[in-house]
Design a protein around this motif. Structure first.
Motif, PDB file in Angstrom:
ATOM      1  N   LEU A  57       0.818  -1.213   0.000  1.00 53.65           N
ATOM      2  CA  LEU A  57       0.000   0.000   0.000  1.00 53.65           C
ATOM      3  C   LEU A  57       0.850   1.261   0.000  1.00 53.65           C
ATOM      4  N   GLY A  58       2.073   1.154   0.481  1.00 55.64           N
ATOM      5  CA  GLY A  58       2.963   2.313   0.490  1.00 55.64           C
ATOM      6  C   GLY A  58       4.072   2.153   1.504  1.00 55.64           C
ATOM      7  N   ALA A  59       5.033   3.037   1.406  1.00 53.44           N
ATOM      8  CA  ALA A  59       6.148   3.051   2.346  1.00 53.44           C
ATOM      9  C   ALA A  59       6.587   4.491   2.551  1.00 53.44           C
ATOM     10  N   VAL A  60       6.907   4.807   3.804  1.00 49.93           N
ATOM     11  CA  VAL A  60       7.354   6.155   4.161  1.00 49.93           C
ATOM     12  C   VAL A  60       8.657   6.027   4.935  1.00 49.93           C
ATOM     13  N   ARG A  61       9.618   6.833   4.575  1.00 47.78           N
ATOM     14  CA  ARG A  61      10.902   6.787   5.279  1.00 47.78           C
ATOM     15  C   ARG A  61      10.763   7.477   6.626  1.00 47.78           C
ATOM     16  N   ASP A  62      11.235   6.818   7.666  1.00 49.39           N
ATOM     17  CA  ASP A  62      11.218   7.360   9.024  1.00 49.39           C
ATOM     18  C   ASP A  62      12.503   8.172   9.205  1.00 49.39           C
ATOM     19  N   ARG A  63      12.396   9.476   9.044  1.00 52.41           N
ATOM     20  CA  ARG A  63      13.580  10.333   9.057  1.00 52.41           C
ATOM     21  C   ARG A  63      14.215  10.442  10.443  1.00 52.41           C
ATOM     22  N   GLN A  64      13.434  10.307  11.501  1.00 45.45           N
ATOM     23  CA  GLN A  64      13.991  10.396  12.854  1.00 45.45           C
ATOM     24  C   GLN A  64      14.865   9.186  13.172  1.00 45.45           C
ATOM     25  N   ARG A  65      14.467   8.016  12.748  1.00 42.26           N
ATOM     26  CA  ARG A  65      15.227   6.798  13.049  1.00 42.26           C
ATOM     27  C   ARG A  65      16.328   6.515  12.022  1.00 42.26           C
ATOM     28  N   SER A  66      16.234   7.105  10.859  1.00 45.12           N
ATOM     29  CA  SER A  66      17.229   6.864   9.814  1.00 45.12           C
ATOM     30  C   SER A  66      18.528   7.591  10.121  1.00 45.12           C
ATOM     31  N   LYS A  67      19.615   6.966   9.719  1.00 48.84           N
ATOM     32  CA  LYS A  67      20.960   7.544   9.857  1.00 48.84           C
ATOM     33  C   LYS A  67      21.672   7.367   8.527  1.00 48.84           C
ATOM     34  N   PRO A  68      22.816   7.995   8.347  1.00 47.90           N
ATOM     35  CA  PRO A  68      23.578   7.725   7.121  1.00 47.90           C
ATOM     36  C   PRO A  68      23.927   6.232   7.050  1.00 47.90           C
ATOM     37  N   ASP A  69      23.730   5.635   5.914  1.00 50.65           N
ATOM     38  CA  ASP A  69      23.972   4.200   5.671  1.00 50.65           C
ATOM     39  C   ASP A  69      23.086   3.297   6.519  1.00 50.65           C
ATOM     40  N   HIS A  70      21.978   3.812   7.029  1.00 48.66           N
ATOM     41  CA  HIS A  70      21.027   2.977   7.782  1.00 48.66           C
ATOM     42  C   HIS A  70      19.638   3.601   7.639  1.00 48.66           C
ATOM     43  N   ALA A  71      18.920   3.167   6.604  1.00 46.65           N
ATOM     44  CA  ALA A  71      17.596   3.722   6.331  1.00 46.65           C
ATOM     45  C   ALA A  71      16.531   2.934   7.075  1.00 46.65           C
ATOM     46  N   VAL A  72      15.547   3.647   7.605  1.00 43.39           N
ATOM     47  CA  VAL A  72      14.422   3.022   8.297  1.00 43.39           C
ATOM     48  C   VAL A  72      13.144   3.451   7.573  1.00 43.39           C
ATOM     49  N   TRP A  73      12.326   2.462   7.235  1.00 47.94           N
ATOM     50  CA  TRP A  73      11.084   2.693   6.508  1.00 47.94           C
ATOM     51  C   TRP A  73       9.922   2.085   7.282  1.00 47.94           C
ATOM     52  N   VAL A  74       8.749   2.690   7.143  1.00 49.16           N
ATOM     53  CA  VAL A  74       7.511   2.087   7.627  1.00 49.16           C
ATOM     54  C   VAL A  74       6.764   1.628   6.388  1.00 49.16           C
ATOM     55  N   LEU A  75       6.618   0.313   6.273  1.00 42.29           N
ATOM     56  CA  LEU A  75       6.040  -0.316   5.086  1.00 42.29           C
ATOM     57  C   LEU A  75       4.619  -0.772   5.397  1.00 42.29           C
ATOM     58  N   LYS A  76       3.650  -0.278   4.634  1.00 42.12           N
ATOM     59  CA  LYS A  76       2.257  -0.650   4.847  1.00 42.12           C
ATOM     60  C   LYS A  76       1.823  -1.628   3.766  1.00 42.12           C
ATOM     61  N   CYS A  77       1.386  -2.790   4.208  1.00 40.24           N
ATOM     62  CA  CYS A  77       0.841  -3.799   3.311  1.00 40.24           C
ATOM     63  C   CYS A  77      -0.643  -3.958   3.631  1.00 40.24           C
ATOM     64  N   SER A  78      -1.365  -4.666   2.796  1.00 41.97           N
ATOM     65  CA  SER A  78      -2.803  -4.828   3.021  1.00 41.97           C
ATOM     66  C   SER A  78      -3.096  -5.644   4.272  1.00 41.97           C
ATOM     67  N   ASN A  79      -2.168  -6.478   4.675  1.00 44.07           N
ATOM     68  CA  ASN A  79      -2.401  -7.348   5.837  1.00 44.07           C
ATOM     69  C   ASN A  79      -1.608  -6.957   7.075  1.00 44.07           C
TER      70      ASN A  79
END
Length: 118
Positions: A77-99
């Motif tokens: 359904l979508g994904a948004v990068r979590d800028r507060q938790r992300s660091k250089p060379d360590h990306a954090v995403w919140v991934l939304k799926c239907s389930n």
């Protein structure tokens, strides 16, 4: 495309000029041109399909990665990068799926750390 066109022109040159198997005229030139156009349309369509399949988004790659790691993501359904938790060379995403919804942490050349969110 240029390579395909060149590969077509070499046999045409051989048939008409070098080996003189067919005399160059209005009819033979038209047939050779139509065959060349057909070849370009066919190969152009094939390369267009390959280019479209190569357009992957970061969201679809994240969904594929968590599926490979054994998590279920029926429909992305979508994904948004979590800028507060992300660091250089360590990306954090919140991934939304239907389930389900997942927090996916990625570092280069490592498996993703996946946390199911409630």
């Amino acid at each position: 495309m240029l390579i395909i066109l060149t590969l077509y022109q070499v046999p045409v040159w051989l048939v008409f000029s070098k080996l003189k198997l067919v005399r160059w005229g209005w009819a033979s030139g038209t047939v050779a041109g139509l065959i060349g156009a057909f070849i370009l349309v066919v190969f152009g369509g094939l390369t267009k399909g390959l280019a479209q399949s190569a357009r992957e988004t970061p969201q679809s790659m994240l969904a594929a990665q968590i599926r490979i790691q054994g998590f279920v993501c029926d429909k992305l359904l979508g994904a948004v990068r979590d800028r507060q938790r992300s660091k250089p060379d360590h990306a954090v995403w919140v991934l939304k799926c239907s389930n389900a919804t997942y927090r996916v942490s990625r570092a280069p050349d490592m498996a993703a750390k996946v946390e199911p969110l409630e």
